[in-house]
Design a protein around this motif. Sequence first.
Motif, short mmCIF file in Angstrom:
data_model
loop_
_atom_site.label_atom_id
_atom_site.label_comp_id
_atom_site.label_asym_id
_atom_site.label_seq_id
_atom_site.Cartn_x
_atom_site.Cartn_y
_atom_site.Cartn_z
N VAL A 68 31.57 15.24 -0.79
CA VAL A 68 32.72 15.19 -1.56
C VAL A 68 32.87 16.83 -2.07
O VAL A 68 31.83 17.27 -2.46
N VAL A 78 40.15 23.72 -4.12
CA VAL A 78 38.85 24.11 -3.35
C VAL A 78 38.50 25.50 -3.36
O VAL A 78 39.64 26.39 -3.48
N GLY A 79 37.23 25.97 -3.35
CA GLY A 79 37.00 27.27 -3.29
C GLY A 79 35.73 27.66 -2.63
O GLY A 79 35.46 28.79 -2.69
N ILE A 92 41.68 21.38 -10.18
CA ILE A 92 41.22 22.58 -9.66
C ILE A 92 41.62 22.70 -8.26
O ILE A 92 42.41 21.77 -7.70
N GLY A 96 32.92 20.40 -2.85
CA GLY A 96 31.96 21.49 -2.37
C GLY A 96 30.90 20.93 -1.32
O GLY A 96 30.43 21.40 -0.61
C1 1HE Z 1 27.17 15.47 -11.32
C2 1HE Z 1 28.13 15.75 -10.28
C3 1HE Z 1 28.89 16.83 -10.18
C4 1HE Z 1 27.54 13.68 -10.24
N1 1HE Z 1 28.57 17.82 -11.11
N2 1HE Z 1 26.98 16.35 -12.29
N3 1HE Z 1 32.69 16.57 -7.42
C5 1HE Z 1 33.37 15.39 -7.95
O1 1HE Z 1 34.23 15.64 -8.59
C6 1HE Z 1 32.46 14.29 -7.51
C7 1HE Z 1 31.82 13.84 -9.09
N4 1HE Z 1 30.76 12.83 -8.77
C8 1HE Z 1 31.08 11.29 -8.46
O2 1HE Z 1 32.28 10.96 -8.08
C9 1HE Z 1 29.89 10.50 -8.63
O3 1HE Z 1 28.89 11.01 -9.19
C10 1HE Z 1 29.38 10.29 -6.98
C11 1HE Z 1 30.49 9.44 -6.18
C12 1HE Z 1 29.17 11.48 -6.33
C13 1HE Z 1 28.05 9.41 -7.07
O4 1HE Z 1 28.17 8.14 -8.04
P1 1HE Z 1 27.00 7.56 -8.63
O5 1HE Z 1 27.49 6.38 -9.34
O6 1HE Z 1 26.04 7.42 -7.76
O7 1HE Z 1 26.43 8.75 -9.61
P2 1HE Z 1 26.94 8.82 -11.27
O8 1HE Z 1 26.09 8.11 -12.16
O9 1HE Z 1 28.38 9.22 -11.18
O10 1HE Z 1 26.07 10.40 -11.38
C14 1HE Z 1 24.71 10.47 -11.45
C15 1HE Z 1 24.58 11.91 -12.42
O11 1HE Z 1 24.92 12.87 -11.52
C16 1HE Z 1 25.27 11.79 -13.53
O12 1HE Z 1 24.77 12.56 -14.49
P3 1HE Z 1 23.67 11.98 -15.53
O13 1HE Z 1 22.90 13.03 -16.65
O14 1HE Z 1 24.89 10.90 -16.26
O15 1HE Z 1 22.66 10.86 -14.98
C17 1HE Z 1 26.55 12.53 -13.15
O16 1HE Z 1 27.14 13.28 -14.21
C18 1HE Z 1 25.76 13.66 -12.09
N5 1HE Z 1 26.88 14.34 -11.17
N6 1HE Z 1 28.33 14.62 -9.45
C19 1HE Z 1 27.79 17.72 -12.11
N7 1HE Z 1 29.60 17.12 -9.30
C20 1HE Z 1 33.47 25.61 -4.71
S1 1HE Z 1 34.51 24.65 -5.31
C21 1HE Z 1 34.13 22.89 -5.19
C22 1HE Z 1 34.95 22.29 -6.05
C23 1HE Z 1 34.48 20.80 -6.01
O17 1HE Z 1 33.46 20.37 -5.67
S2 1HE Z 1 35.26 19.72 -7.25
C24 1HE Z 1 34.48 18.43 -6.89
C25 1HE Z 1 33.29 18.08 -7.80
#
Ligand code: 1HE
Length: 257
Positions: free
Chosen positions: A106, A138-139, A136, A108
Motif C-alpha cells: 500500500v 503519492v510522492g 496527501i 509507498g
Molecule cells: C505504521 C504504518 C505506517 C503500520 N507508518 N507506522 N500507509 C498507510 O496509510 C497504511 C497504514 N497502515 C495500515 O493500514 C495497516 O497498518 C496495515 C493494513 C498495513 C497492517 O494492518 P495490521 O492490523 O496488520 O497492523 P497495525 O496494527 O495497523 O500496525 C502495526 C504497527 O505498525 C502499529 O504500530 P504500534 O506501535 O501501534 O504497534 C502501526 O502504527 C504501525 N504502522 N503502518 C507508520 N505506514 C512517498 S509518499 C508515500 C505516501 C504513503 O505511503 S501514504 C500511505 C501510508
Amino acid sequence: MNHPDLHIELREHIAIIRLTRAAKRNALSDGLILALRDAFDNLPDTVRAAVIDGEGPHFCAGLDLSELQERDAGQGMRHSRMWHAALERVQYGPVPVIAALHGAVVGGGLELASACHIRVADASTFYALPEGSRGIFVGGGGSVRIPKLIGAARMTDMMLTGRVYNAEDGERAGFAQYLVPEGTAFDKALELAQRVAQNAPLTNYALMHALPRIAEQPADHGFFTESLIAGIAQASPEAKTRLADFLEGRAAKVSKD
Ligand code: 1HE
C-alpha cells in the motif's frame, strides 16, 4: 550502509533484499529509503538479479507516517525527490529486480513494488493507495509508474474512493505478473530471479534501461532507438556464443511446458 531494517543476503548471483521492520509493517522511514538506495548502489558485480521481500504478514505499509511532520512545500518536494532517487536506483539499477508480494502493498509500498521489474503476488496480497484518504498525494513516483501498470483511470478510482484490490483482481488489473498460492511468493520470485540471472547481461540491461524509454518515445524515435540497442546486443560475444549454441543444437528450444 548497514541499516537495522534492511537485510541483504547474497545467494550466488542473486541478491535478496528484505525489509525487516515487521513490527511497523515494513513502513519506509527516511533511513530505510536511503538504505535501499545505498543497497542498489553497492551491489557486488557478481550479482545478476535481485529479489525484494518483506518480513512478517505484510510486504510494506508505505511511508512511515510517524515521520510525516510539518514540512513546508520545499521540504516536502525534497522528501519526494529523495524517494524518486532511491526508487530510480531500483528501476534503473544494475540488475532486474523481482518483488515478492504478500499482505499489504500500500501507498509507498506499492510505489516500491511498481519500481521493480517483475511482481509476484501471493493470494494474501492486497493493493491500496491510502494517500487519498490521508490528505496527501503519492510522492514516490507512483503517479508515473502505477498508471503504466493499471492505467490512470484505476489509479484515480483507488485514490478517490479508497478502493482496495485483492490479489486476484490485482493480478487481472496488472499490478502483478504472477499470482501464486499464499506463502509461496518468495520461492517463486527466487526461481524467476535464477532464470533471469542466466540471460546475457546486455539483454537484461536493454530490457531495464532501453525498453521503458523506447516505450515513451514517439514511434519513429522508438524504432530508431530499438535498432541501436538491437545492434549493440547482437554484436556482443555472448550473443554470438548463444546463437551458435542454438544452431548447433546445444541450447534449449522454446517449449510451452
Ligand atoms: C505504521 C504504518 C505506517 C503500520 N507508518 N507506522 N500507509 C498507510 O496509510 C497504511 C497504514 N497502515 C495500515 O493500514 C495497516 O497498518 C496495515 C493494513 C498495513 C497492517 O494492518 P495490521 O492490523 O496488520 O497492523 P497495525 O496494527 O495497523 O500496525 C502495526 C504497527 O505498525 C502499529 O504500530 P504500534 O506501535 O501501534 O504497534 C502501526 O502504527 C504501525 N504502522 N503502518 C507508520 N505506514 C512517498 S509518499 C508515500 C505516501 C504513503 O505511503 S501514504 C500511505 C501510508
